[in-house]
Write a protein that holds these residues in place. Sequence first.
Motif, PDB file in Angstrom:
ATOM      1  N   GLY A  13      35.969 -19.864   2.498  1.00 48.63           N
ATOM      2  CA  GLY A  13      35.896 -21.246   2.334  1.00 48.63           C
ATOM      3  C   GLY A  13      34.555 -21.718   3.377  1.00 48.63           C
ATOM      4  O   GLY A  13      34.100 -22.786   3.038  1.00 48.63           O
ATOM      5  N   SER A  15      30.261 -21.016   4.270  1.00 48.50           N
ATOM      6  CA  SER A  15      29.009 -20.946   3.787  1.00 48.50           C
ATOM      7  C   SER A  15      28.117 -20.139   4.310  1.00 48.50           C
ATOM      8  O   SER A  15      28.192 -19.922   5.586  1.00 48.50           O
ATOM      9  CB  SER A  15      28.305 -22.572   3.605  1.00 48.50           C
ATOM     10  OG  SER A  15      29.095 -23.474   3.215  1.00 48.50           O
ATOM     11  N   ARG A  61      29.302 -23.523  -6.870  1.00 50.81           N
ATOM     12  CA  ARG A  61      29.615 -23.273  -5.373  1.00 50.81           C
ATOM     13  C   ARG A  61      28.236 -22.432  -4.949  1.00 50.81           C
ATOM     14  O   ARG A  61      28.167 -22.786  -3.853  1.00 50.81           O
ATOM     15  CB  ARG A  61      30.783 -22.399  -5.381  1.00 50.81           C
ATOM     16  CG  ARG A  61      32.187 -22.954  -5.698  1.00 50.81           C
ATOM     17  CD  ARG A  61      33.320 -21.921  -5.495  1.00 50.81           C
ATOM     18  NE  ARG A  61      33.056 -20.698  -6.115  1.00 50.81           N
ATOM     19  CZ  ARG A  61      32.968 -19.336  -5.612  1.00 50.81           C
ATOM     20  NH1 ARG A  61      32.731 -19.194  -4.341  1.00 50.81           N
ATOM     21  NH2 ARG A  61      32.850 -18.433  -6.317  1.00 50.81           N
ATOM     22  N   ASP A  78      28.466 -21.696  -0.990  1.00 50.09           N
ATOM     23  CA  ASP A  78      29.637 -22.408  -0.458  1.00 50.09           C
ATOM     24  C   ASP A  78      31.043 -21.898  -0.872  1.00 50.09           C
ATOM     25  O   ASP A  78      31.021 -21.324  -2.099  1.00 50.09           O
ATOM     26  CB  ASP A  78      29.279 -23.905  -0.800  1.00 50.09           C
ATOM     27  CG  ASP A  78      27.938 -24.524  -0.199  1.00 50.09           C
ATOM     28  OD1 ASP A  78      27.377 -25.334  -0.754  1.00 50.09           O
ATOM     29  OD2 ASP A  78      27.588 -24.058   1.007  1.00 50.09           O
ATOM     30  N   SER A  79      31.829 -22.440  -0.320  1.00 50.85           N
ATOM     31  CA  SER A  79      33.351 -22.063  -0.812  1.00 50.85           C
ATOM     32  C   SER A  79      33.469 -20.618  -0.916  1.00 50.85           C
ATOM     33  O   SER A  79      33.890 -20.197  -2.063  1.00 50.85           O
ATOM     34  CB  SER A  79      33.630 -22.962  -1.684  1.00 50.85           C
ATOM     35  OG  SER A  79      33.721 -24.321  -1.576  1.00 50.85           O
ATOM     36  N   LYS A  81      34.624 -16.930  -1.207  1.00 51.97           N
ATOM     37  CA  LYS A  81      35.853 -16.330  -1.496  1.00 51.97           C
ATOM     38  C   LYS A  81      36.063 -14.818  -0.893  1.00 51.97           C
ATOM     39  O   LYS A  81      34.983 -14.113  -1.071  1.00 51.97           O
ATOM     40  CB  LYS A  81      36.093 -16.433  -2.905  1.00 51.97           C
ATOM     41  CG  LYS A  81      36.300 -17.678  -3.577  1.00 51.97           C
ATOM     42  CD  LYS A  81      36.529 -17.500  -5.067  1.00 51.97           C
ATOM     43  CE  LYS A  81      36.526 -19.008  -5.604  1.00 51.97           C
ATOM     44  NZ  LYS A  81      36.822 -18.980  -7.291  1.00 51.97           N
ATOM     45  N   SER A 121      39.377 -13.330   5.001  1.00 48.51           N
ATOM     46  CA  SER A 121      40.664 -14.125   4.519  1.00 48.51           C
ATOM     47  C   SER A 121      41.460 -14.509   5.842  1.00 48.51           C
ATOM     48  O   SER A 121      41.308 -13.976   6.908  1.00 48.51           O
ATOM     49  CB  SER A 121      41.355 -13.515   3.449  1.00 48.51           C
ATOM     50  OG  SER A 121      41.936 -12.370   3.742  1.00 48.51           O
TER      51      SER A 121
END
Length: 121
Positions: A13, A15, A61, A78-79, A81, A121
């Motif tokens: 999430g 950047s 993103r 950005d964002s 994963k 994560s």
Amino acid sequence: QLVESGGGVVQAGGSLQLSCPASPLYAMAWFLQTPGGERGLGAAIGRTGQTTHYANSVKGRFSISKDNAKNTLYLQMDSLKSEETAVYYCAAGYANNDYHTPPEVKDYSYWGQGTQVTVSS
């Protein structure tokens, strides 16, 4: 010589912004290679910086940009994963015109050594 900078560890999430030297003479791109995977396109940009092309997985993103006055290529991510944990490569290649954004590894002649991006994560 292409030398990437800006890699590191970021939480899912979050950047990061990558950068590498750029030239108005070439189309340029960012590729990523996941552990055990093939090298694939993240984003490409034409010689003038006016045209861009993104892999479907990163659209909305990631943002690629090129500042020819500063001779710098950027990738704003950005964002992020966890599955985007990879080595990110900056690449430069010859293009047919100012707007062409080559999408494949074979289209690029010059490569950086890569910078590691780890998304936890």
